[in-house]
Design a protein around this motif. Structure first.
Motif, PDB file in Angstrom:
ATOM      1  N   ASP A   7       0.787   4.377  -0.512  1.00 48.01           N
ATOM      2  CA  ASP A   7       0.704   5.723   0.194  1.00 48.01           C
ATOM      3  C   ASP A   7       0.365   5.447   1.608  1.00 48.01           C
ATOM      4  OD1 ASP A   7      -1.725   4.186  -0.038  1.00 48.01           O
ATOM      5  OD2 ASP A   7      -2.955   5.890  -1.506  1.00 48.01           O
ATOM      6  N   ALA A   8       0.604   4.256   2.270  1.00 48.75           N
ATOM      7  CA  ALA A   8       0.387   4.117   3.706  1.00 48.75           C
ATOM      8  C   ALA A   8       1.716   4.006   4.509  1.00 48.75           C
ATOM      9  CB  ALA A   8      -0.564   2.689   4.096  1.00 48.75           C
ATOM     10  N   ARG A  53       0.622  -3.900   4.323  1.00 47.77           N
ATOM     11  CA  ARG A  53      -0.612  -4.187   5.137  1.00 47.77           C
ATOM     12  C   ARG A  53      -0.809  -5.859   5.087  1.00 47.77           C
ATOM     13  NH1 ARG A  53       0.181  -0.016   7.017  1.00 47.77           N
ATOM     14  NH2 ARG A  53      -1.427   1.514   7.777  1.00 47.77           N
ATOM     15  N   VAL A  69      -4.984  -6.509   9.063  1.00 44.94           N
ATOM     16  CA  VAL A  69      -6.038  -5.242   9.260  1.00 44.94           C
ATOM     17  C   VAL A  69      -7.433  -5.881  10.068  1.00 44.94           C
ATOM     18  CG1 VAL A  69      -7.251  -3.222   8.276  1.00 44.94           C
ATOM     19  CG2 VAL A  69      -4.900  -3.861   7.575  1.00 44.94           C
ATOM     20  N   TYR A  70      -7.841  -6.731   9.470  1.00 42.87           N
ATOM     21  CA  TYR A  70      -9.045  -7.416  10.156  1.00 42.87           C
ATOM     22  C   TYR A  70      -8.482  -8.676  10.809  1.00 42.87           C
ATOM     23  CZ  TYR A  70     -11.620  -3.962   7.345  1.00 42.87           C
ATOM     24  OH  TYR A  70     -12.054  -2.919   6.814  1.00 42.87           O
ATOM     25  N   VAL A  93       1.006  -1.008  -0.058  1.00 46.17           N
ATOM     26  CA  VAL A  93       0.007   0.225  -0.081  1.00 46.17           C
ATOM     27  C   VAL A  93       0.932   1.470  -0.029  1.00 46.17           C
ATOM     28  CG1 VAL A  93      -1.875   0.958   1.115  1.00 46.17           C
ATOM     29  CG2 VAL A  93      -1.576  -1.283   1.718  1.00 46.17           C
ATOM     30  N   PHE A 143      -3.670  -9.015   5.061  1.00 50.58           N
ATOM     31  CA  PHE A 143      -5.026  -9.178   5.177  1.00 50.58           C
ATOM     32  C   PHE A 143      -5.169 -10.688   5.247  1.00 50.58           C
ATOM     33  CE2 PHE A 143      -4.849  -5.170   3.241  1.00 50.58           C
ATOM     34  CZ  PHE A 143      -6.031  -4.507   3.884  1.00 50.58           C
ATOM     35  N   GLU A 165      -6.611 -13.981   3.878  1.00 48.19           N
ATOM     36  CA  GLU A 165      -7.144 -14.115   2.504  1.00 48.19           C
ATOM     37  C   GLU A 165      -6.979 -15.357   2.427  1.00 48.19           C
ATOM     38  OE1 GLU A 165      -6.055 -11.558  -0.171  1.00 48.19           O
ATOM     39  OE2 GLU A 165      -6.912  -9.761   0.655  1.00 48.19           O
ATOM     40  N   ARG A 167      -6.981   2.186  15.662  1.00 48.23           N
ATOM     41  CA  ARG A 167      -6.333   2.356  14.481  1.00 48.23           C
ATOM     42  C   ARG A 167      -7.461   2.585  13.527  1.00 48.23           C
ATOM     43  NH1 ARG A 167      -2.972  -1.909  15.620  1.00 48.23           N
ATOM     44  NH2 ARG A 167      -4.182  -3.183  14.428  1.00 48.23           N
ATOM     45  N   ALA A 168      -8.852   1.911  13.844  1.00 43.72           N
ATOM     46  CA  ALA A 168      -9.977   2.424  12.770  1.00 43.72           C
ATOM     47  C   ALA A 168     -10.652   3.682  13.139  1.00 43.72           C
ATOM     48  CB  ALA A 168     -10.922   0.908  13.064  1.00 43.72           C
TER      49      ALA A 168
END
Ligand SMILES: Cc1cc2nc3c(=O)[nH]c(=O)nc-3n(C[C@H](O)[C@H](O)[C@H](O)COP(=O)(O)OP(=O)(O)OC[C@H]3O[C@@H](n4cnc5c(N)ncnc54)[C@H](O)[C@@H]3O)c2cc1C
Ligand code: SF4
Ligand code: SF4
Ligand code: FES
Lengths: 292, 355, 248
Positions: B34-35, B40, B60-61, B32, B42, B44, B336-337
């Protein structure tokens, strides 16, 4: 980024049947529908397979119209009359409005009985005072019928009922029968009379004057009605030195699952759908959200 | 005490073996740009064990979505002129969750208990029964701001079928120390014949690794973990709730990313024929404005302050009391969220200062 | 009897009407369930006895005003679709300029032939039964409304923020990527489509409420240290008029 969205994943490929689910309603037939007032209707129901509901007074069911939704409704008939069960439903929103459109012969889904009602064995041998306000008479009626049907197991039986207006009185036939029944000490009142009204006028607490002195050692009290009523009735009751553990009341909350999972019904840490809806005042007073 | 040692190569082989028969979910790294940092992870589905990044910082989740999906069908029904038929359904499929940190393992235990407490939720349990959980230990705080150590959730002794502990340092771990949490986990890992017996040197290395790990965690929470519920009970009337709620959007992000939040809504869907339909459940959150709204318009928690308090009471006290699991594992996903930068641990600390 | 449905356009790009045609999988079922009687984008035959009328576009000329009054009169249920019809939409940009200057800019010499007014949502002129905001409206939500109407149950928009759908979709929050997304103050129903594809939410579905807006002002100033007015100006792009009648 972008990633496959969970929401856009489309229909699930291999969805399969399950053996059981706490969310599966059972089919019940509407035997009859009667208008009680402009807003409330009384539904007589029986399970399609004929079995009895097997509830305790004060418990509720989740009523489903598949495709419309589901909502919690108190059982307003007593388990001592097990052939059928009754629900008194006020038209309040989506599901209840759709229920009002039903006719005899239609089917609904039922989950339950759910929650904890009155522990009637605790009440046996006691004097019973039931104070009902407004729609609270519906859940109260399951206990009233129980006490009448098992009259020999109870001491004195006092019943107080208050409605806003004569047009809002529920269960008129029952009201007449209770008034004429020597085994029931029944009093009722309305807040605002109309021309035809010959009875008492005033809020339900004014009916306490009609009662004989209560014996704090042997009286149990059930208070069922809107939250505003609750506090004032409670003052009357506590002033008569009835112990907090013998004053029962019924709480209302938003409910979705009815089985202690979805979180909607919580009053502070308590799941009303499971631990309630009937609570003793002794338990309730610790719940700040219940009495605020 | 370690039960076995396995090399990374053998481990990935065992995962590829799983992939022949079931879905495998694990941490997948995504760039990512721009982070900060520009990467990050996930949870999946993967198609090869090589796609897993077991050295991930945090996902993240949480893996909650694989037991309680954001949206799932509970019932399928058919309406007829004289009634209806309905059947409960599930799309649960055999799944292996590979690479779960201790905090999320604790959270899964909480969910297990919530969905079996006072009656099973079959829809959850159908997924749970088909889930193999392989934990992987984290060697240090995965990102600044976590308070898992404060919540006693940075070490896990249960909630897994297999627990892996990286041995040695550096990015390319070549061997894992193994603890088994279930016969199922043992059977799977040992079937490849690649498990070795741990030597005394392995045990020493594992202990040293654990000591280094423990030393790397600072403390953020000013209240001792065991005093938190009592402190929160005293803070019920604090002004902090209302003050903080001024910044709260009631957006529910904190609920939805929380690995131990499990409240849900139920609603029906109809096809255009109005005959076929589904009863579905979807994630809900106690921070959302209508969570306690009833017909006629009364809202039992109409103020954002009351909702904020409710969530934190659940996290710090009520979920624990009800399930015996942890209501908060300190993963800081809520912090964070939150786009209002409302921090759960900061609220705990502000309250502790007051009471 | 199948309900008779009509779809009308006022001042708009007609993207909302097109969104209906994009319901490829359901279009046949939809046509089976309703009768479409007046739909400029889709057919030519017209008819004026309508159960449900869907209107896209803002009211932006005297002609629009007459048209929408006529729609109201001949539709039992009137539904505003899209940001223009519900919130004023991008058309309202012109409200902030001198009328003469933009009329001349658009129509040149012939400006006086084209009378115009401030662009307004339909609800500013006639009573609206339901609104489906968004630019364009979400066609899944359109379908949900149609089903509610067919089943005879009330329809309601989600009363929560875009963040809820964004989280359910598993997106990485754009604040982690340095963007001041308006998701926290915007009504959901779009499946967080913009954040999902990496662009910040611009509130085309309208504000969630005054409390969220107040929180946004505080957070912009105190937490993010940005000019609150600039961030909130985005709100006015689509939503010069909000459901509660306020102008942000
Ligand atoms: C334990 C209990 C017993 C009840 N007994 C009766 C009764 O005997 N007779 C009666 O008329 N009403 C009773 N109610 C209230 C009744 O449940 C609501 O009026 C009903 O849920 C409104 O649903 P709706 O779909 O018509 O309204 P909407 O406003 O459209 O509500 C949508 C959904 O929100 C939830 N909801 C909304 N209001 C309530 C509420 N007050 N309580 C719980 N869930 C709610 C339901 O899931 C409902 O389907 C009882 C409520 C509870 C909690
Ligand atoms: S994420 Fe932050 S702003 Fe949103 S509901 Fe939670 S505390 Fe409030
Ligand atoms: S990207 Fe926008 S909509 Fe999504 S969670 Fe972040 S603030 Fe909310
Ligand atoms: S109604 Fe779902 S937990 Fe009580």
């Amino acid at each position: 980024m972008p990633r496959e969205s969970v929401l856009e994943a489309g229909p699930v490929a291999d969805i399969g049947a399950m053996a059981a689910s706490p969310y599966l309603p059972e089919a019940a037939r509407v035997l009859s529908v009667r208008s009680l007032t402009a807003m409330e209707r009384l539904f007589d129901l029986e399970f399609a397979d004929g079995r009895a509901l097997g509830h305790a007074p004060g418990q509720f069911v989740q009523v489903s119209l598949l495709g419309i939704g589901e909502c919690p409704i108190s059982i307003c008939s007593s388990p001592t009359r097990p052939q059928r069960f009754q629900l008194c439903i006020r038209k309040a929103g989506v599901v209840t409005a759709a229920l009002h459109a039903l006719r005899g012969g239609d089917m609904v889904g039922i989950r339950g009985p759910l929650g904890r009602g009155f522990d009637v064995s605790e009440l046996h041998g006691k004097d019973v005072l039931i104070v009902a306000g407004g729609l609270g008479l519906a859940p109260a009626r399951s206990l009233i019928q129980y006490v009448i049907d098992e009259r020999a197991r109870f001491g004195a039986f006092h019943l107080l009922y208050g409605a806003k207006h004569p047009s809002e009185l529920l269960f008129r036939e029952d009201l007449h029968a209770w008034r004429d029944d020597p085994a029931v000490d029944f009093h009722m009142t309305v807040d605002r009379p109309d021309e035809g009204w010959r009875g008492r006028v005033g809020v339900v607490t004014t009916l306490f004057r009609e009662l004989p002195p209560l014996d704090p050692q042997r009286t149990v009290v059930a208070v069922i009605g809107p939250p505003v009523m609750f506090k004032f009735v409670l003052l009357e009751v506590l002033a008569r030195r009835i112990p907090q553990g013998r004053v029962y009341c019924s709480l209302e909350r938003r409910m979705k699952c009815g089985v202690g999972k979805c979180g909607h019904c919580q009053a502070n840490d308590v799941y009303v759908c499971q631990e309630g809806p009937v609570f003793t005042y002794g338990r309730l007073k610790a719940l700040r959200e219940a009495i605020e | 005490m370690l039960d076995a040692i396995i090399s990374t190569r053998e481990l990935l082989g065992r995962v590829d073996e799983l992939l022949r028969t079931q879905r495998v979910i694990g941490p997948v790294r995504r760039d990512v740009p721009d982070a900060t940092p520009p990467v990050r992870w996930f949870y999946e589905p993967v198609s090869s064990a090589r796609q897993l990044d077991l050295g991930f910082a945090y996902c993240v989740y949480s893996p909650k979505q694989y037991l309680l999906p954001p949206r799932e069908t509970l019932l399928e029904f058919h309406r007829t002129p004289d009634g209806f038929s309905a059947r409960p359904v599930s799309d649960a499929q055999p799944t292996a969750l590979i690479g779960v940190h201790p905090c999320d393992l604790h959270a899964l235990v909480t969910l297990d208990r919530a969905f079996s407490h006072n009656g099973d939720d079959e829809h959850y349990q159908a997924r749970r029964r088909r889930l193999l959980i392989v934990g992987v230990d984290c060697g240090k705080p995965c990102t600044p701001g976590v308070y898992c150590a404060d919540m006693r959730a940075n070490v896990a002794d249960e909630g897994f079928d297999v627990m892996l502990q990286p041995l040695g340092a550096g990015a390319d771990v070549e061997r894992f120390g193994v603890r088994f949490g279930s016969p199922r986990g043992r059977a799977w890992l040992e079937a490849g014949g690649g498990c070795e017996r741990p030597t005394a040197a392995d045990e020493r290395a594992a202990d040293a690794w654990q000591e280094r790990k423990e030393a790397s965690f600072g403390r953020t929470l000013t209240t001792a973990h065991e005093d938190l519920p009592a402190m929160m009970a005293r803070s019920y009337d604090s002004l902090i709730w209302e003050a903080t709620a001024r910044r709260c959007y009631s957006c529910g992000s904190c609920n939805l990313v929380c690995p131990t939040c499990y409240c849900f809504d139920v609603h029906d869907e109809l096809d255009l024929s109005l005959q076929e339909g589904r009863r579905c459940r979807e994630w809900d959150g106690c921070q959302l404005q209508d969570f306690a709204l009833v017909a006629g318009g009364h809202n039992f928690r109409s103020k954002a302050a009351a909702r904020l308090r409710h969530r934190l009471m659940r996290k710090s006290k009520w979920i624990g009391e009800r399930t015996g699991g942890k209501g908060c594992v300190g993963c800081a996903r809520c912090d964070r969220a939150c786009t209002a930068r409302i921090s759960t641990v900061e609220i705990y600390n502000q309250l502790a200062e007051e009471v | 009897m199948k309900p008779r449905i009509a779809i009308f356009s006022l001042t708009s790009c007609e993207g909302c009407s097109l969104a209906i045609l994009e319901l490829e999988n359901e279009l046949l079922d939809l046509l089976g369930a309703v009768e479409i009687v007046n739909f400029r984008e889709g057919m030519t035959e017209r008819s004026w006895d309508i159960d449900v009328g869907f209107v896209d576009g803002a009211v932006s000329t005297p002609e629009d005003e007459r048209e929408v009054t006529r729609y109201r009169a001949c539709c039992k249920t009137l539904v505003a679709i899209g940001a223009c019809a519900c919130l004023g939409g991008v058309n309202t940009l012109k409200n902030r300029q001198e009328m003469e200057s933009y009329r001349t800019y658009v129509y040149g010499e012939r400006a006086r032939w084209f009378p115009t007014t401030d662009a307004r949502p339909i609800s500013a002129v006639v009573k609206v039964d339901y609104e489906l905001p968004g630019c364009p409206m979400n066609n899944r939500e359109f379908l949900r409304l149609v089903k509610c109407l067919l089943a005879g149950v009330p329809f309601a928009l989600p009363n929560y923020a875009v963040c809820v759908e964004c989280k359910k979709a598993g997106n990485l929050c754009l604040y982690e990527r340095g963007q001041m997304c308006l998701g926290p103050v915007t009504r959901a129903g779009c499946n967080a489509i913009c954040p999902h594809y990496g662009s910040k939410c611009e509130a085309c579905r309208g504000l969630l409420g005054a409390e969220a807006l107040a929180a946004a002002r505080l957070n912009m100033r105190e937490i993010w240290k940005v000019d609150e007015e600039r961030v909130l100006a985005d709100l006015r792009l689509y939503g010069a008029y909000q459901g509660d009648g306020s102008k942000p």
